[in-house]
Design an enzyme around this catalytic site. Sequence first.
Site, PDB file in Angstrom:
ATOM      1  N   THR A 172       0.849  -1.191   0.000  1.00 14.84           N
ATOM      2  CA  THR A 172       0.000   0.000   0.000  1.00 14.84           C
ATOM      3  C   THR A 172       0.886   1.242   0.000  1.00 14.84           C
ATOM      4  O   THR A 172       1.982   1.220   0.543  1.00 14.84           O
ATOM      5  CB  THR A 172      -0.871  -0.035   1.276  1.00 14.84           C
ATOM      6  OG1 THR A 172      -1.811  -1.084   1.130  1.00 14.84           O
ATOM      7  CG2 THR A 172      -1.591   1.276   1.524  1.00 14.84           C
ATOM      8  N   ARG A 200     -14.249  -7.047  -0.022  1.00 19.44           N
ATOM      9  CA  ARG A 200     -13.542  -6.788   1.244  1.00 19.44           C
ATOM     10  C   ARG A 200     -12.887  -5.403   1.198  1.00 19.44           C
ATOM     11  O   ARG A 200     -12.263  -5.013   0.231  1.00 19.44           O
ATOM     12  CB  ARG A 200     -12.474  -7.857   1.454  1.00 19.44           C
ATOM     13  CG  ARG A 200     -11.586  -7.638   2.695  1.00 19.44           C
ATOM     14  CD  ARG A 200     -10.315  -6.902   2.349  1.00 19.44           C
ATOM     15  NE  ARG A 200      -9.377  -6.830   3.470  1.00 19.44           N
ATOM     16  CZ  ARG A 200      -8.298  -6.060   3.470  1.00 19.44           C
ATOM     17  NH1 ARG A 200      -8.016  -5.293   2.438  1.00 19.44           N
ATOM     18  NH2 ARG A 200      -7.501  -6.047   4.511  1.00 19.44           N
ATOM     19  N   THR A 223       0.117   1.204   6.698  1.00 19.13           N
ATOM     20  CA  THR A 223       0.126   0.073   5.773  1.00 19.13           C
ATOM     21  C   THR A 223       0.303  -1.186   6.599  1.00 19.13           C
ATOM     22  O   THR A 223       0.768  -1.130   7.731  1.00 19.13           O
ATOM     23  CB  THR A 223       1.253   0.204   4.727  1.00 19.13           C
ATOM     24  OG1 THR A 223       1.287  -0.974   3.928  1.00 19.13           O
ATOM     25  CG2 THR A 223       2.613   0.411   5.371  1.00 19.13           C
ATOM     26  N   GLY A 226      -4.668  -5.102   7.200  1.00 21.34           N
ATOM     27  CA  GLY A 226      -5.689  -4.094   7.460  1.00 21.34           C
ATOM     28  C   GLY A 226      -6.673  -4.380   8.580  1.00 21.34           C
ATOM     29  O   GLY A 226      -7.091  -3.466   9.292  1.00 21.34           O
TER      30      GLY A 226
HETATM   31  N1  ASP Z   1      -3.595  -2.186   4.660  1.00 25.01           N
HETATM   32  C1  ASP Z   1      -3.931  -2.711   3.368  1.00 25.01           C
HETATM   33  C2  ASP Z   1      -5.195  -3.497   3.461  1.00 25.01           C
HETATM   34  O1  ASP Z   1      -5.357  -4.262   4.402  1.00 25.01           O
HETATM   35  C3  ASP Z   1      -2.876  -3.555   2.773  1.00 25.01           C
HETATM   36  C4  ASP Z   1      -1.504  -3.001   2.777  1.00 25.01           C
HETATM   37  O2  ASP Z   1      -1.182  -2.108   3.557  1.00 25.01           O
HETATM   38  O3  ASP Z   1      -0.711  -3.414   1.953  1.00 25.01           O
HETATM   39  O4  ASP Z   1      -6.003  -3.387   2.580  1.00 25.01           O
END
Ligand code: ASP
Length: 305
Positions: A172, A200, A223, A226
């Site tokens: 992310t 989701r 990030t 999540g």
């Molecule tokens: N936080 C993000 C999610 O769960 C994923 C990520 O940070 O790569 O959608």
Amino acid sequence: MPTNPVLVVHGGAWAIPDDMVEAHLRGVRNALAAGWRVLEHGGPSLDAVEESVAVMEDDETFDAGRGSFLNRDGRVQMDALIMDGATLRAGGVGCVERIANPVRAARKILSESPHVYFVGEGAEKFAAEHGIRLCRNEDLVIPREVERLREYQSHLEEHRADLFAPTISHDTVGAVALDRDGNIAAATSTGGTLNKAPGRLGDSSLIGCGCYANNESAAASTTGWGEPIMKLVLAKWAADRVEAGNLPEWVAKEAMNYLKQRVNGHGGMILLDSEGHFGIAHNTPRMAWAFRSLESQEAGIDRNR
Ligand code: ASP
């Protein structure tokens, strides 16, 4: 007296493999350069975070825009949020499939809608009505991700056991900025997690979870995995501690400890207050980050050493 601008960006926190380090560093440096161009000319922090994040969405290295992880059905489904610390205005999109730069759609919502959040087809319709060209979902899918999903789905049980396995990446992207007028802003954009169920939604685009900005406290972008981050409303948790008088550098580290201890979560955070103090922290092996101020500029993939 104008404030000295500061920009901090991240490109995900996970066990970034050695052969992907250079691409991550290049990506966060390019994002930093784009956002800094705005800030150095006296532009608003909101524009700076939008530009930084859009550059990383365009970069296939990251899990945002084209090159995002695929969901269980092999489709790209993305979430993004942008928030203005001066006015608390925010714009978010969730589960969009036909927008190459979700952060730009989120910005349109912030600027041109009385609403804060749009999902799915409604978000795409709003974006199209406000001048954003829609693409096909296939345009966002790249061979690397088709292969990654195939590999993941054929070893589902093993992957479940090891959340830090190199294939379980958290790429992310996000940015926080302080402009010359003393205003802070934050933006986060993601394709979510690999093999997620269709529909989701993660933390990234939820106010106070993966992104938050308030001049009176702090701007944050997170990030990582999540679901645990959402449960703790982690970006707001951190901003509140800055408002209570703690330094962002310390709070970001505490947020990562809290994430691990309370819900066994892993990830990373960038945090910036309106005086220009900032923190970068992660409890994963690596995290791609970069920052720039008038005095210094740095990028790295490990903030813990
Ligand atoms: N936080 C993000 C999610 O769960 C994923 C990520 O940070 O790569 O959608």
